[in-house]
Design a protein around this motif. Structure first.
Motif, PDB file in Angstrom:
ATOM      1  N   TYR A  98       0.828  -1.203   0.000  1.00 50.76           N
ATOM      2  CA  TYR A  98       0.000   0.000   0.000  1.00 50.76           C
ATOM      3  C   TYR A  98       0.868   1.260   0.000  1.00 50.76           C
ATOM      4  O   TYR A  98       0.583   2.216  -0.722  1.00 50.76           O
ATOM      5  CB  TYR A  98      -0.951  -0.010   1.192  1.00 50.76           C
ATOM      6  CG  TYR A  98      -1.906   1.147   1.176  1.00 50.76           C
ATOM      7  CD1 TYR A  98      -2.972   1.177   0.286  1.00 50.76           C
ATOM      8  CD2 TYR A  98      -1.742   2.217   2.042  1.00 50.76           C
ATOM      9  CE1 TYR A  98      -3.850   2.242   0.253  1.00 50.76           C
ATOM     10  CE2 TYR A  98      -2.616   3.284   2.020  1.00 50.76           C
ATOM     11  CZ  TYR A  98      -3.666   3.294   1.124  1.00 50.76           C
ATOM     12  OH  TYR A  98      -4.527   4.356   1.096  1.00 50.76           O
ATOM     13  N   ALA A  99       1.928   1.257   0.795  1.00 53.42           N
ATOM     14  CA  ALA A  99       2.830   2.413   0.843  1.00 53.42           C
ATOM     15  C   ALA A  99       3.480   2.669  -0.515  1.00 53.42           C
ATOM     16  O   ALA A  99       3.706   3.811  -0.904  1.00 53.42           O
ATOM     17  CB  ALA A  99       3.905   2.203   1.913  1.00 53.42           C
ATOM     18  N   LYS A 100       3.756   1.612  -1.235  1.00 56.44           N
ATOM     19  CA  LYS A 100       4.438   1.742  -2.533  1.00 56.44           C
ATOM     20  C   LYS A 100       3.473   2.050  -3.672  1.00 56.44           C
ATOM     21  O   LYS A 100       3.754   2.906  -4.512  1.00 56.44           O
ATOM     22  CB  LYS A 100       5.204   0.450  -2.835  1.00 56.44           C
ATOM     23  CG  LYS A 100       5.995   0.508  -4.120  1.00 56.44           C
ATOM     24  CD  LYS A 100       6.841  -0.731  -4.289  1.00 56.44           C
ATOM     25  CE  LYS A 100       7.687  -0.647  -5.533  1.00 56.44           C
ATOM     26  NZ  LYS A 100       8.576  -1.802  -5.657  1.00 56.44           N
ATOM     27  N   TYR A 101       2.356   1.351  -3.735  1.00 52.46           N
ATOM     28  CA  TYR A 101       1.461   1.436  -4.893  1.00 52.46           C
ATOM     29  C   TYR A 101       0.142   2.149  -4.617  1.00 52.46           C
ATOM     30  O   TYR A 101      -0.633   2.382  -5.541  1.00 52.46           O
ATOM     31  CB  TYR A 101       1.157   0.027  -5.422  1.00 52.46           C
ATOM     32  CG  TYR A 101       2.365  -0.707  -5.940  1.00 52.46           C
ATOM     33  CD1 TYR A 101       2.931  -0.391  -7.167  1.00 52.46           C
ATOM     34  CD2 TYR A 101       2.941  -1.737  -5.200  1.00 52.46           C
ATOM     35  CE1 TYR A 101       4.040  -1.076  -7.647  1.00 52.46           C
ATOM     36  CE2 TYR A 101       4.046  -2.428  -5.673  1.00 52.46           C
ATOM     37  CZ  TYR A 101       4.589  -2.091  -6.898  1.00 52.46           C
ATOM     38  OH  TYR A 101       5.683  -2.778  -7.363  1.00 52.46           O
ATOM     39  N   GLY A 102      -0.177   2.444  -3.361  1.00 54.38           N
ATOM     40  CA  GLY A 102      -1.428   3.118  -3.041  1.00 54.38           C
ATOM     41  C   GLY A 102      -2.638   2.229  -3.275  1.00 54.38           C
ATOM     42  O   GLY A 102      -2.562   1.004  -3.189  1.00 54.38           O
ATOM     43  N   GLU A 103      -3.748   2.858  -3.598  1.00 56.32           N
ATOM     44  CA  GLU A 103      -5.017   2.137  -3.758  1.00 56.32           C
ATOM     45  C   GLU A 103      -5.003   1.123  -4.889  1.00 56.32           C
ATOM     46  O   GLU A 103      -5.824   0.212  -4.907  1.00 56.32           O
ATOM     47  CB  GLU A 103      -6.164   3.125  -3.980  1.00 56.32           C
ATOM     48  CG  GLU A 103      -6.583   3.875  -2.735  1.00 56.32           C
ATOM     49  CD  GLU A 103      -7.129   2.973  -1.639  1.00 56.32           C
ATOM     50  OE1 GLU A 103      -7.791   1.949  -1.944  1.00 56.32           O
ATOM     51  OE2 GLU A 103      -6.887   3.280  -0.464  1.00 56.32           O
ATOM     52  N   ASP A 104      -4.089   1.261  -5.849  1.00 53.34           N
ATOM     53  CA  ASP A 104      -4.046   0.306  -6.957  1.00 53.34           C
ATOM     54  C   ASP A 104      -3.775  -1.121  -6.500  1.00 53.34           C
ATOM     55  O   ASP A 104      -4.209  -2.072  -7.141  1.00 53.34           O
ATOM     56  CB  ASP A 104      -2.982   0.713  -7.986  1.00 53.34           C
ATOM     57  CG  ASP A 104      -3.406   1.905  -8.804  1.00 53.34           C
ATOM     58  OD1 ASP A 104      -4.612   2.200  -8.862  1.00 53.34           O
ATOM     59  OD2 ASP A 104      -2.519   2.551  -9.396  1.00 53.34           O
ATOM     60  N   TRP A 105      -3.022  -1.267  -5.432  1.00 46.87           N
ATOM     61  CA  TRP A 105      -2.684  -2.603  -4.923  1.00 46.87           C
ATOM     62  C   TRP A 105      -2.861  -2.595  -3.404  1.00 46.87           C
ATOM     63  O   TRP A 105      -1.912  -2.732  -2.641  1.00 46.87           O
ATOM     64  CB  TRP A 105      -1.263  -2.995  -5.318  1.00 46.87           C
ATOM     65  CG  TRP A 105      -1.129  -3.156  -6.785  1.00 46.87           C
ATOM     66  CD1 TRP A 105      -0.749  -2.202  -7.681  1.00 46.87           C
ATOM     67  CD2 TRP A 105      -1.453  -4.312  -7.547  1.00 46.87           C
ATOM     68  NE1 TRP A 105      -0.797  -2.704  -8.950  1.00 46.87           N
ATOM     69  CE2 TRP A 105      -1.222  -4.008  -8.901  1.00 46.87           C
ATOM     70  CE3 TRP A 105      -1.899  -5.586  -7.221  1.00 46.87           C
ATOM     71  CZ2 TRP A 105      -1.425  -4.925  -9.922  1.00 46.87           C
ATOM     72  CZ3 TRP A 105      -2.098  -6.500  -8.236  1.00 46.87           C
ATOM     73  CH2 TRP A 105      -1.862  -6.166  -9.565  1.00 46.87           C
ATOM     74  N   HIS A 106      -4.106  -2.468  -2.985  1.00 46.29           N
ATOM     75  CA  HIS A 106      -4.436  -2.416  -1.561  1.00 46.29           C
ATOM     76  C   HIS A 106      -4.962  -3.785  -1.144  1.00 46.29           C
ATOM     77  O   HIS A 106      -5.955  -4.263  -1.680  1.00 46.29           O
ATOM     78  CB  HIS A 106      -5.493  -1.333  -1.337  1.00 46.29           C
ATOM     79  CG  HIS A 106      -5.785  -1.086   0.099  1.00 46.29           C
ATOM     80  ND1 HIS A 106      -6.762  -0.228   0.504  1.00 46.29           N
ATOM     81  CD2 HIS A 106      -5.233  -1.570   1.241  1.00 46.29           C
ATOM     82  CE1 HIS A 106      -6.811  -0.201   1.818  1.00 46.29           C
ATOM     83  NE2 HIS A 106      -5.886  -0.999   2.278  1.00 46.29           N
ATOM     84  N   PHE A 107      -4.270  -4.411  -0.203  1.00 43.06           N
ATOM     85  CA  PHE A 107      -4.619  -5.761   0.237  1.00 43.06           C
ATOM     86  C   PHE A 107      -5.029  -5.765   1.704  1.00 43.06           C
ATOM     87  O   PHE A 107      -4.518  -4.986   2.505  1.00 43.06           O
ATOM     88  CB  PHE A 107      -3.426  -6.714   0.095  1.00 43.06           C
ATOM     89  CG  PHE A 107      -2.970  -6.928  -1.315  1.00 43.06           C
ATOM     90  CD1 PHE A 107      -3.742  -7.644  -2.218  1.00 43.06           C
ATOM     91  CD2 PHE A 107      -1.743  -6.429  -1.741  1.00 43.06           C
ATOM     92  CE1 PHE A 107      -3.309  -7.860  -3.509  1.00 43.06           C
ATOM     93  CE2 PHE A 107      -1.297  -6.641  -3.033  1.00 43.06           C
ATOM     94  CZ  PHE A 107      -2.085  -7.356  -3.923  1.00 43.06           C
ATOM     95  N   GLU A 108      -5.903  -6.702   2.022  1.00 43.03           N
ATOM     96  CA  GLU A 108      -6.184  -7.082   3.401  1.00 43.03           C
ATOM     97  C   GLU A 108      -5.762  -8.535   3.551  1.00 43.03           C
ATOM     98  O   GLU A 108      -5.660  -9.261   2.562  1.00 43.03           O
ATOM     99  CB  GLU A 108      -7.677  -6.940   3.713  1.00 43.03           C
ATOM    100  CG  GLU A 108      -8.145  -5.508   3.755  1.00 43.03           C
ATOM    101  CD  GLU A 108      -9.634  -5.378   4.063  1.00 43.03           C
ATOM    102  OE1 GLU A 108     -10.339  -6.425   4.115  1.00 43.03           O
ATOM    103  OE2 GLU A 108     -10.073  -4.238   4.239  1.00 43.03           O
TER     104      GLU A 108
END
Length: 173
Positions: free
Chosen positions: A119-129
């Motif tokens: 998330y820190a690197k790619y933001g919302e584009d690659w947001h995982f839980e």
């Protein structure tokens, strides 16, 4: 990683090897990587993917039905590449290859740390839980949110850097 060693067959033996910190910065900052896995019949399989360099290793994820997962089930040895030399010519940029063994990450705390790094690197584009020892996509990359993605870590056995006057430099843990 240890100090890099220039291979005199493929570079200027009098050049200074790039400091490991510079190579690690390239691995950390890259937006796109390529992973090479081995199919069960021995043929290579190469695909682009996103990932993170985190705590001295490369991390990536894959769906249970993807070809790279089937390959990893049979052979966990991989090579991960990134860099810009091919796009910008021989005399500019640095390409990096990480060779190692993909090991599945299932610890919930480790998965949460990796999800935060993505998330820190790619933001919302690659947001995982994290759910059931896997990543579940909650971002907007277009991935299926029904199934999970298995997460792997590749600690380097060897790292090769290519480019500039150093030619080929090898780093080992």
């Amino acid at each position: 990683m240890t100090t890099g060693q220039i291979d005199p067959r493929y570079g200027d033996a009098s050049a200074s090897p790039p400091p490991w910190a510079d190579i690690e910065r390239l691995l950390t900052d890259a937006q796109l990587y390529w992973i090479i896995t081995v199919r069960t019949d021995g043929r290579p399989h190469a695909v682009p993917l996103v990932g993170v360099w985190h705590d001295g290793a490369f991390a990536f994820c894959t769906g249970a039905d993807e070809q790279k997962q089937r390959n990893l089930d049979a052979n966990p040895h991989v090579a991960v590449t990134t860099g810009s030399t091919g796009a910008h010519g021989w005399s500019s940029g640095t390409d990096v290859v990480v060779e190692g063994t993909a090991v599945r990450v299932t610890d919930p705390e480790a998965l949460a740390a990796l999800a935060a790094a993505w998330y820190a690197k790619y933001g919302e584009d690659w947001h995982f839980e994290v759910r059931d020892q896997e990543f579940v996509e909650v971002g907007s990359s277009g991935a299926d949110t029904e199934g999970g993605a298995r997460v792997y870590r590749v600690a380097p056995d060897k790292v090769l850097a290519f480019g500039g006057p150093h030619g080929q430099t090898r780093y080992r843990p």
